[in-house]
Design a protein around this motif. Structure first.
Motif, PDB file in Angstrom:
ATOM      1  N   ARG A  27       0.804  -1.222   0.000  1.00 43.70           N
ATOM      2  CA  ARG A  27       0.000   0.000   0.000  1.00 43.70           C
ATOM      3  C   ARG A  27       0.829   1.258   0.000  1.00 43.70           C
ATOM      4  NH1 ARG A  27      -3.646  -1.218   5.117  1.00 43.70           N
ATOM      5  NH2 ARG A  27      -1.629  -2.042   5.823  1.00 43.70           N
ATOM      6  N   THR A  28       2.157   1.131  -0.012  1.00 46.14           N
ATOM      7  CA  THR A  28       3.014   2.306   0.063  1.00 46.14           C
ATOM      8  C   THR A  28       3.729   2.584  -1.245  1.00 46.14           C
ATOM      9  OG1 THR A  28       4.788   0.935   0.959  1.00 46.14           O
ATOM     10  CG2 THR A  28       3.370   2.077   2.539  1.00 46.14           C
ATOM     11  N   SER A  31       4.709   6.091  -2.310  1.00 44.12           N
ATOM     12  CA  SER A  31       5.748   6.804  -1.573  1.00 44.12           C
ATOM     13  C   SER A  31       7.154   6.458  -2.071  1.00 44.12           C
ATOM     14  CB  SER A  31       5.663   6.484  -0.078  1.00 44.12           C
ATOM     15  OG  SER A  31       5.967   5.122   0.159  1.00 44.12           O
ATOM     16  N   TYR A  32       7.251   5.529  -3.028  1.00 46.13           N
ATOM     17  CA  TYR A  32       8.557   5.059  -3.490  1.00 46.13           C
ATOM     18  C   TYR A  32       9.000   5.744  -4.773  1.00 46.13           C
ATOM     19  CZ  TYR A  32       7.864   1.015  -0.371  1.00 46.13           C
ATOM     20  OH  TYR A  32       7.663   0.192   0.709  1.00 46.13           O
ATOM     21  N   TRP A  53       8.461   9.617  -6.599  1.00 48.53           N
ATOM     22  CA  TRP A  53       7.247   9.043  -6.037  1.00 48.53           C
ATOM     23  C   TRP A  53       5.985   9.685  -6.622  1.00 48.53           C
ATOM     24  CZ3 TRP A  53       3.780  12.121  -3.472  1.00 48.53           C
ATOM     25  CH2 TRP A  53       4.246  13.378  -3.079  1.00 48.53           C
TER      26      TRP A  53
END
Length: 120
Positions: A27-28, A31-32, A53
């Motif tokens: 779910r992240t 953010s990457y 990101w």
């Protein structure tokens, strides 16, 4: 833990196009910073391109700038690599990666790779 699965590789003639996809778990993803790397037979793995990101910043190796385009869809947890005007020297295994540092281009997670072969 992030899992990355590449797809879209194959065999094309020089001058042709391919689009690679990389689907990420978790779910992240949004953010990457994400990147694409490649490794040709007998050569070291090399940086191809990266996207921040948000998608607001991109970076390309000189060898692909103007021919390749990286993009992402955070709603689909997917990053893409559009490759145009392909050359035999683009032949390599292409890897998707989560970048642990944008400037150092260091990698936190790798995908398993997808083969791209360009015939002359």
């Amino acid at each position: 833990q992030v899992q990355l699965v590449e797809s879209g590789g194959g065999l094309v003639q020089a001058g042709g196009s391919l689009r690679l996809s990389c689907a990420a778990s978790g779910r992240t993803f949004s953010s990457y910073h994400m990147g694409w790397f490649r490794q040709a037979p007998g050569k070291e793995r090399e940086f191809v391109c990266a996207i921040s990101w948000s998608g607001g910043s991109t970076s390309y190796a000189d060898s692909v700038r103007g021919r390749f385009t990286i993009s992402r869809d955070n709603a689909k947890n997917t990053v893409y690599l559009q490759m145009n005007s392909l050359k035999p020297e683009d032949t390599a295994v292409y890897y998707c990666a989560v970048l642990s540092n944008w400037y150092a281009r260091s990698v936190g997670y790798w995908g398993q790779g997808t083969q791209v072969t360009i015939s002359s």
